[in-house]
Design an enzyme around this catalytic site. Structure first.
Site, PDB file in Angstrom:
ATOM      1  CD  GLU A  28      -5.440   4.186   9.773  1.00  0.00           C
ATOM      2  OE1 GLU A  28      -4.634   3.663   8.997  1.00  0.00           O
ATOM      3  OE2 GLU A  28      -5.801   3.646  10.848  1.00  0.00           O
ATOM      4  CD  GLU A  59      -5.517   0.739  12.051  1.00  0.00           C
ATOM      5  OE1 GLU A  59      -5.140   0.897  13.232  1.00  0.00           O
ATOM      6  OE2 GLU A  59      -4.832   1.079  11.071  1.00  0.00           O
ATOM      7  CG  PHE A  82      -2.654  -2.316   3.567  1.00  0.00           C
ATOM      8  CD1 PHE A  82      -2.177  -2.854   2.372  1.00  0.00           C
ATOM      9  CD2 PHE A  82      -2.316  -1.011   3.882  1.00  0.00           C
ATOM     10  CE1 PHE A  82      -1.374  -2.094   1.517  1.00  0.00           C
ATOM     11  CE2 PHE A  82      -1.525  -0.247   3.031  1.00  0.00           C
ATOM     12  CZ  PHE A  82      -1.053  -0.792   1.839  1.00  0.00           C
ATOM     13  CG  ASP A  84      -2.448  -7.394   5.352  1.00  0.00           C
ATOM     14  OD1 ASP A  84      -1.857  -8.444   5.126  1.00  0.00           O
ATOM     15  OD2 ASP A  84      -2.897  -6.661   4.445  1.00  0.00           O
ATOM     16  CG  PHE A  85      -3.650  -2.430   8.702  1.00  0.00           C
ATOM     17  CD1 PHE A  85      -2.551  -3.266   8.526  1.00  0.00           C
ATOM     18  CD2 PHE A  85      -3.581  -1.149   8.176  1.00  0.00           C
ATOM     19  CE1 PHE A  85      -1.424  -2.840   7.843  1.00  0.00           C
ATOM     20  CE2 PHE A  85      -2.456  -0.713   7.486  1.00  0.00           C
ATOM     21  CZ  PHE A  85      -1.379  -1.567   7.317  1.00  0.00           C
ATOM     22  CG  HIS A 128       1.426  -3.688   4.255  1.00  0.00           C
ATOM     23  ND1 HIS A 128       2.290  -3.927   5.288  1.00  0.00           N
ATOM     24  CD2 HIS A 128       0.968  -2.426   4.441  1.00  0.00           C
ATOM     25  CE1 HIS A 128       2.363  -2.850   6.069  1.00  0.00           C
ATOM     26  NE2 HIS A 128       1.575  -1.926   5.576  1.00  0.00           N
TER      27      HIS A 128
END
Lengths: 322, 320
Positions: A28, A59, A82, A84-85, A128
């Site tokens: 992205e 993702e 990130f 976190d994703f 994040h």
């Protein structure tokens, strides 16, 4: 030459892309935008849209397509904006990328890299800022690298791309702007080798990623108080350089493990278990861990500061061992 | 499109091979000779056969839980497949994958898959590689009606569409996602309608008519090879068996099952071959007999093969 951590990582990617036409970057905002933190700025202009591929916010498909592309002969580098994703593409990591080779009886190669930034310090809060490396070290079939300085950022990027296995390459947000000396041209740091960042004789401090500069600063402070700390930068979590840790503990007799991730189930527990199992006789004191508490990462500056391990907390932990 | 006698007889041989392989797997599983789960493809043979007849070894497929048929149609070797079902060292995956994970990367078979909907992004990636390398190869993603409700379906079709990737998504709508009827698990009756959301062609065909499947796949695959991007083909078919062997199938209505058994793709093709005088009953019996022998030989190969050695548990985790 002098480069920031982000520039060095990008240089590693650039050199490998020039070297091997099968290497491409997808993710992205990696195109003209240049990456969320500008990590890949300029690559789109240099290599064009065929090799620097902007994807939809998907993702699952980003990592899943990399699995198929790698199995079909390319060497994708994909960015998850990130760390976190990573949860959004967990099946693709844990059931597909990591398992394919084993499930196929060794007849598949998955040369793919997932690049992802981790870490707190920007007030980006709980979705994040996380350091989730322990989740991935628990999965056989993938490697996890976490460089802490610019030269390693470049050399481990090259090694990750050349590796025939899925590699999760974790870059720390607070390190991206840190400068250091970086070799020009082709440069590879082997995956699986820790580095003794600072030699010492009284205590071993094992750290990685964003905690390495903090451990080094703590060692500096401790030196002023007549405690000689040896700082080890793991650089790679899986495969782990156990020998480097055991050798150091053999020399110092004391071990403090520092990680930014939460305490429970963190990778620090694994290191402590290995040393307790294979190096119990080397220890003159209990093993200490300095980590974040078992809470999500908070937003307010004062709370985030309280959350993150600090130089002071490391110094305190070391002193408790004497 | 002309369907020659040779082609039609080829379809028949492939479909009979899949059927007999599956019937044998069923028998062996019931006898307690196969570990794990077995998900059979009986009733759906026309889909794999019609689609894969358009593919070469350079093309890729991703498969499902119910993968034996896709693998056989793509050229998978019966003895290596059977040995894998038995968990033998000679199996396609050296006994590490089993029925749900059989693969042959050399033949472009990127694996059956134990996760519903996981093949969709993988096929998208294989198609990305085909386009990146400027080859005219394509990828076909076999998936079920249930998988078309997963996020992977949306993300993959969207990504494939915007990148114009040479991939064909073949939805085998066998009317049930495990125990749940399609009528319950989605609010559309034709899954191909979903193609509109991605701006790509979507068609529904009779999945028990091998010629209809072959023709629809030929068009979509040609389109992909020419660089015109992905398509979605929905093949309406019927899972004659349960989701897994041992499934009591209490969720299926007997009249529904009876109706679909009348539409079994193999007798249907036999009828066509006889009507066109492409074969006599004796010719077809001969094909059946020869196929049964091949399956027996594969079983013998598997049964006579060694088990993996316990030390092999540690190998093949990482390359290099």
């Amino acid at each position: 030459m002098k480069m920031t951590y982000a520039e060095a990582m990008r240089d590693g990617l650039r050199v490998e892309m020039k070297r091997d036409p099968n290497v491409y970057l997808a993710g992205e905002d990696v195109g003209p935008f240049g990456g969320c933190f500008g990590q890949v700025a300029g690559l789109y202009q240099e290599f064009g849209p065929g090799r620097i591929v902007d994807t939809p916010i998907s993702e699952t498909a980003i990592v899943g397509h990399a699995v198929g592309a790698a199995a079909a002969g390319l060497r994708p580098v994909v960015e998850i904006m990130f760390m976190d994703f990573m949860g959004v593409c967990m099946d693709e990591i844990l059931n597909q990328a990591a398992k394919m080779r084993y499930m196929f009886g060794g007849k598949a190669k998955l040369p793919m890299v997932i690049r992802t930034p981790c870490g707190g310090g920007l007030g980006a809060a709980a979705q994040h800022s996380q350091c989730l490396e322990a989740l991935f070290t628990h999965i056989p079939g993938i490697k996890v690298v976490m460089p802490a300085e610019p030269a390693d950022a470049k050399g481990l990027m090259a090694a990750a791309i050349r590796d025939d296995n899925p590699v999760i390459y974790v870059e720390h947000k607070m390190l991206l702007g840190v400068q250091g000396e970086v070799p020009e041209g082709e440069f590879v740091v082997p995956i699986g080798q820790a580095a003794v960042k600072r030699p010492g004789s009284d205590v071993t401090i094992v750290a990685w990623s964003g905690m390495v500069p903090k451990a080094a600063a703590a060692a500096e402070t401790l030196a002023g108080e007549e405690i000689s700390a040896e700082v080890i930068d793991l650089r790679t979590l899986t495969p782990l350089d156990k020998d480097c840790i055991l050798k150091s503990v053999g020399k110092t007799g004391r071990l403090v493990i520092v990680h930014e991730a939460n305490l429970t189930g963190g990778f620090g527990g694994e290191i402590a278990a290995i040393v307790a199992d294979e190096g119990f006789d080397l220890l003159n004191a209990p093993i200490k861990r300095v980590t974040a508490p078992d809470t999500p990462v908070p937003f307010a500056t004062v709370l985030e500061k309280a959350y993150l391990p600090s130089e002071e907390k490391i110094v305190r932990a070391v002193k408790e061992l004497f | 499109m002309e369907i020659t006698k040779e082609k039609l007889l080829g379809f028949y041989k492939t479909m009979v091979t899949i059927r007999k392989f599956e019937e044998k797997a069923c028998e062996l599983f019931a006898a307690g000779k196969l570990p794990g789960f077995v998900h059979l493809y009986i009733g759906e043979e026309a889909v794999a056969t019609g689609v894969c007849a358009n593919l070469t070894d350079k093309d890729f497929i991703t498969s499902t839980h119910r993968g034996h048929g896709h693998l056989i149609a793509k050229g998978g070797k019966l003895d290596l497949m059977m040995a894998e079902l038995f968990g033998k060292a000679t199996g396609y995956c050296k006994g590490k994958g089993g029925s749900m994970h059989i693969a042959d990367v050399d033949l472009g078979i990127l694996g059956a898959n134990g996760i519903v909907g996981a093949g969709q992004p993988i096929a998208t990636g294989a198609a990305f590689a085909c386009k990146y390398k400027k080859s005219d190869a394509v990828a076909v993603c076999f998936h079920g009606d249930g998988a078309s409700n997963r996020g992977t379906f949306h993300e993959s079709l969207n990504m494939a569409a915007i990148f114009k990737l040479p991939v064909v998504f073949v939805c085998e709508n066998n009317m049930y996602g495990i125990s749940i009827s399609q009528k319950y698990h989605m609010n559309v009756s034709d899954i191909s309608d979903r193609a509109a959301a991605y701006g790509i062609p979507g068609v529904t065909v009779d999945g028990n008519d091998v010629v209809a499947v072959y023709e629809a796949a030929a068009e979509a695959i040609q389109r992909a090879r020419k660089g015109d991007g992905p398509s979605l083909i929905e093949c309406k078919t019927w899972r004659q068996k349960g989701h897994f062997e041992g499934d009591p199938q209490s969720y299926k209505k007997p009249e529904e099952q009876a109706e679909w058994l009348q539409k079994d793709p193999i007798p249907r093709l036999e009828k066509k071959l006889l009507e066109l005088k492409y074969a006599t009953k004796a010719d077809l019996d001969k094909i059946q007999g020869e196929t049964a022998q091949k399956i027996e030989a594969a079983v013998k190969f598997a049964q006579n093969s060694p088990d993996p050695s316990p030390e092999d548990v540690l190998t093949d985790v990482l390359a290099g």
